[in-house]
Scaffold this motif. Structure first.
Motif, PDB file in Angstrom:
ATOM      1  N   PRO A  64       0.913  -1.233  -0.049  1.00  0.00           N
ATOM      2  CA  PRO A  64       0.070   0.008   0.038  1.00  0.00           C
ATOM      3  C   PRO A  64       0.752   1.262   0.048  1.00  0.00           C
ATOM      4  CG  PRO A  64       0.143  -0.967   2.199  1.00  0.00           C
ATOM      5  CD  PRO A  64       0.706  -1.935   1.059  1.00  0.00           C
ATOM      6  N   THR A  65       2.108   1.270   0.060  1.00  0.00           N
ATOM      7  CA  THR A  65       3.034   2.342   0.204  1.00  0.00           C
ATOM      8  C   THR A  65       4.172   2.100  -0.498  1.00  0.00           C
ATOM      9  OG1 THR A  65       4.400   1.823   2.278  1.00  0.00           O
ATOM     10  CG2 THR A  65       2.208   2.836   2.409  1.00  0.00           C
ATOM     11  N   GLY A  66       5.095   3.110  -0.779  1.00  0.00           N
ATOM     12  CA  GLY A  66       6.433   2.932  -1.556  1.00  0.00           C
ATOM     13  C   GLY A  66       7.505   2.621  -0.715  1.00  0.00           C
ATOM     14  N   SER A  67       7.461   2.603   0.680  1.00  0.00           N
ATOM     15  CA  SER A  67       8.572   2.266   1.546  1.00  0.00           C
ATOM     16  C   SER A  67       8.456   1.081   1.987  1.00  0.00           C
ATOM     17  CB  SER A  67       8.133   3.139   2.868  1.00  0.00           C
ATOM     18  OG  SER A  67       8.174   4.541   2.579  1.00  0.00           O
ATOM     19  N   PRO A  68       9.714   0.418   1.787  1.00  0.00           N
ATOM     20  CA  PRO A  68       9.842  -0.927   2.106  1.00  0.00           C
ATOM     21  C   PRO A  68       9.462  -1.410   3.805  1.00  0.00           C
ATOM     22  CG  PRO A  68      11.796  -0.128   1.341  1.00  0.00           C
ATOM     23  CD  PRO A  68      10.994   0.808   1.352  1.00  0.00           C
ATOM     24  N   THR A  69       8.414  -2.607   3.861  1.00  0.00           N
ATOM     25  CA  THR A  69       8.006  -2.728   4.978  1.00  0.00           C
ATOM     26  C   THR A  69       8.492  -4.429   5.342  1.00  0.00           C
ATOM     27  OG1 THR A  69       5.812  -3.207   4.001  1.00  0.00           O
ATOM     28  CG2 THR A  69       6.298  -1.343   5.240  1.00  0.00           C
ATOM     29  N   PRO A  70       7.993  -4.840   6.391  1.00  0.00           N
ATOM     30  CA  PRO A  70       8.672  -6.401   6.752  1.00  0.00           C
ATOM     31  C   PRO A  70       7.493  -7.165   6.311  1.00  0.00           C
ATOM     32  CG  PRO A  70       8.279  -5.229   8.581  1.00  0.00           C
ATOM     33  CD  PRO A  70       8.141  -4.072   7.635  1.00  0.00           C
ATOM     34  N   VAL A  71       8.204  -8.380   6.139  1.00  0.00           N
ATOM     35  CA  VAL A  71       7.241  -9.766   6.282  1.00  0.00           C
ATOM     36  C   VAL A  71       8.177 -10.867   6.966  1.00  0.00           C
ATOM     37  CG1 VAL A  71       7.515 -10.516   3.823  1.00  0.00           C
ATOM     38  CG2 VAL A  71       5.704 -11.258   5.015  1.00  0.00           C
ATOM     39  N   GLY A  99      -2.625 -22.892  15.955  1.00  0.00           N
ATOM     40  CA  GLY A  99      -1.367 -23.441  16.646  1.00  0.00           C
ATOM     41  C   GLY A  99      -0.295 -23.995  15.665  1.00  0.00           C
ATOM     42  N   SER A 100      -0.449 -23.699  14.560  1.00  0.00           N
ATOM     43  CA  SER A 100       0.495 -24.704  13.551  1.00  0.00           C
ATOM     44  C   SER A 100       1.713 -23.621  13.123  1.00  0.00           C
ATOM     45  CB  SER A 100      -0.456 -24.966  12.317  1.00  0.00           C
ATOM     46  OG  SER A 100      -1.361 -25.878  12.572  1.00  0.00           O
ATOM     47  N   TRP A 101       1.774 -22.633  13.746  1.00  0.00           N
ATOM     48  CA  TRP A 101       3.197 -21.762  13.358  1.00  0.00           C
ATOM     49  C   TRP A 101       4.170 -21.796  14.491  1.00  0.00           C
ATOM     50  CZ3 TRP A 101       2.504 -18.386   8.977  1.00  0.00           C
ATOM     51  CH2 TRP A 101       1.510 -18.444   8.464  1.00  0.00           C
ATOM     52  N   LEU A 102       5.193 -22.554  13.837  1.00  0.00           N
ATOM     53  CA  LEU A 102       6.250 -23.389  14.752  1.00  0.00           C
ATOM     54  C   LEU A 102       7.249 -22.398  15.231  1.00  0.00           C
ATOM     55  CD1 LEU A 102       6.456 -26.462  12.976  1.00  0.00           C
ATOM     56  CD2 LEU A 102       4.823 -25.984  15.004  1.00  0.00           C
ATOM     57  N   SER A 103       8.010 -21.530  14.253  1.00  0.00           N
ATOM     58  CA  SER A 103       9.235 -20.799  14.363  1.00  0.00           C
ATOM     59  C   SER A 103       9.366 -19.734  13.377  1.00  0.00           C
ATOM     60  CB  SER A 103      10.493 -21.474  15.033  1.00  0.00           C
ATOM     61  OG  SER A 103      10.747 -22.133  13.679  1.00  0.00           O
ATOM     62  N   ARG A 104       9.677 -18.634  13.771  1.00  0.00           N
ATOM     63  CA  ARG A 104      10.159 -17.574  12.846  1.00  0.00           C
ATOM     64  C   ARG A 104      11.501 -17.659  12.566  1.00  0.00           C
ATOM     65  NH1 ARG A 104      12.728 -12.698  12.421  1.00  0.00           N
ATOM     66  NH2 ARG A 104      13.016 -12.684  14.452  1.00  0.00           N
ATOM     67  N   VAL A 105      11.720 -17.863  11.190  1.00  0.00           N
ATOM     68  CA  VAL A 105      13.008 -18.032  10.395  1.00  0.00           C
ATOM     69  C   VAL A 105      13.589 -17.020   9.466  1.00  0.00           C
ATOM     70  CG1 VAL A 105      12.656 -20.736  10.769  1.00  0.00           C
ATOM     71  CG2 VAL A 105      11.949 -19.458   8.638  1.00  0.00           C
ATOM     72  N   GLY A 106      13.056 -16.012   9.703  1.00  0.00           N
ATOM     73  CA  GLY A 106      13.369 -14.721   8.819  1.00  0.00           C
ATOM     74  C   GLY A 106      12.520 -13.750   8.490  1.00  0.00           C
ATOM     75  N   THR A 107      12.949 -12.684   8.140  1.00  0.00           N
ATOM     76  CA  THR A 107      12.250 -11.223   7.629  1.00  0.00           C
ATOM     77  C   THR A 107      12.802 -10.801   6.375  1.00  0.00           C
ATOM     78  OG1 THR A 107      11.797 -11.014  10.100  1.00  0.00           O
ATOM     79  CG2 THR A 107      11.761  -9.048   8.543  1.00  0.00           C
ATOM     80  N   ALA A 108      12.083 -10.503   5.819  1.00  0.00           N
ATOM     81  CA  ALA A 108      12.523  -9.524   4.445  1.00  0.00           C
ATOM     82  C   ALA A 108      11.746  -8.363   4.391  1.00  0.00           C
ATOM     83  CB  ALA A 108      12.483 -10.463   3.370  1.00  0.00           C
ATOM     84  N   PHE A 109      12.255  -7.349   3.944  1.00  0.00           N
ATOM     85  CA  PHE A 109      11.567  -6.019   3.590  1.00  0.00           C
ATOM     86  C   PHE A 109      11.430  -5.829   1.867  1.00  0.00           C
ATOM     87  CE2 PHE A 109      13.507  -5.810   7.656  1.00  0.00           C
ATOM     88  CZ  PHE A 109      12.791  -4.915   8.330  1.00  0.00           C
ATOM     89  N   GLY A 110      10.347  -5.243   1.732  1.00  0.00           N
ATOM     90  CA  GLY A 110       9.863  -5.022   0.216  1.00  0.00           C
ATOM     91  C   GLY A 110       8.788  -3.823   0.097  1.00  0.00           C
ATOM     92  N   SER A 111       8.861  -3.327  -1.116  1.00  0.00           N
ATOM     93  CA  SER A 111       7.687  -2.650  -1.398  1.00  0.00           C
ATOM     94  C   SER A 111       7.424  -2.859  -2.875  1.00  0.00           C
ATOM     95  CB  SER A 111       8.037  -1.296  -1.388  1.00  0.00           C
ATOM     96  OG  SER A 111       8.949  -0.685  -1.851  1.00  0.00           O
ATOM     97  N   ALA A 112       6.143  -2.898  -3.521  1.00  0.00           N
ATOM     98  CA  ALA A 112       5.743  -2.960  -4.810  1.00  0.00           C
ATOM     99  C   ALA A 112       4.423  -2.184  -4.930  1.00  0.00           C
ATOM    100  CB  ALA A 112       5.471  -4.520  -5.277  1.00  0.00           C
ATOM    101  N   TRP A 113       4.466  -0.896  -4.706  1.00  0.00           N
ATOM    102  CA  TRP A 113       3.313  -0.033  -4.638  1.00  0.00           C
ATOM    103  C   TRP A 113       2.853   0.352  -5.961  1.00  0.00           C
ATOM    104  CZ3 TRP A 113       3.356   5.957  -3.906  1.00  0.00           C
ATOM    105  CH2 TRP A 113       2.121   6.430  -3.682  1.00  0.00           C
ATOM    106  N   THR A 114       1.671  -0.131  -6.353  1.00  0.00           N
ATOM    107  CA  THR A 114       0.884  -0.462  -7.505  1.00  0.00           C
ATOM    108  C   THR A 114       0.709   1.206  -7.866  1.00  0.00           C
ATOM    109  OG1 THR A 114      -0.029  -2.487  -7.160  1.00  0.00           O
ATOM    110  CG2 THR A 114      -0.857  -1.007  -8.881  1.00  0.00           C
TER     111      THR A 114
END
Length: 207
Positions: free
Chosen positions: A104-111, A132-147
């Motif tokens: 929704p914006t042009g600034s990179p945000t995490p996932v 209850g099926s989410w076991l462990s967080r293994v990484g974070t990436a940042f990106g933007s693709a503001w249409t």
């Protein structure tokens, strides 16, 4: 970080469907390292606002993640990747990548990328039964693709997954299952849509 136009992404997705696995048959270098690439064979979503709804055959245009901008649902997406061909391998490196289509914006945000319990297209996957099926967080990436800002689609890549893939190989599990969710699910700026068919693992390994 690589970018893709929408036309190139569609071609990328088509290639995933036509040739979902690429397993090298010759050493990639003098050390004997081999390479393996595998697209997700199945993916689905869950939606907090529709906690009993399964999305195997519904609303499949994009894989959604985060608090939907201009609406109320919180979405998460889950991807299943077949790693059976890596049986007996010693994993050197592994990364998960997927093409981001919209923010929704042009600034990179995490996932965030998580390991999850397995998914099966023969069984419903809903917010309620997958909570209850989410076991462990293994990484974070940042990106933007503001249409609205005419930003191109962007490939997001999560490295450092060698241990995740090795664990599946050692347990003789056929699939690695990974999920995407927003770090802050109350933040509409972290809303994202992905091309689900572009989700894939890239692995280097030895035998």
């Amino acid at each position: 970080m690589p970018t893709h136009t929408r036309r190139s992404v569609l071609g990328f997705a088509a290639a995933a469907l036509l040739a979902p696995a690429v397993l090298s048959t010759e050493p990639a270098n003098a050390s004997g390292t081999l390479t393996f690439g595998q697209y997700a064979d199945e993916w689905t979503m869950i939606n907090q606002a529709q906690p009993g709804t399964s999305y195997w055959a519904y609303d499949r245009d994009r894989a959604k993640v985060g608090l939907e901008y201009g609406a109320v649902p919180v979405w998460r997406s889950v991807f299943r990747i077949d790693v059976a061909q890596l049986a007996g391998a010693v994993i050197a490196e592994a990364a998960f990548a997927i093409t981001l289509d919209h923010t929704p914006t042009g600034s990179p945000t995490p996932v965030d990328l998580w390991t999850t319990e397995p998914i099966d297209p023969g069984s419903p996957v809903t917010w309620n039964n997958f909570a209850g099926s989410w076991l462990s967080r293994v990484g974070t990436a940042f990106g933007s693709a503001w249409t609205g800002g005419e930003q191109p689609d962007q490939e997001l890549r999560f490295s450092g997954l060698a241990a995740v893939v090795q664990r599946a190989v050692d347990k003789q599990e056929r699939y690695v299952t990974l999920g995407l969710r927003a770090p802050e699910e109350t933040s509409k700026t972290q809303w994202k849509k992905f091309y689900g068919e572009t989700a894939h693992l890239a692995v280097t390994y030895q035998r």
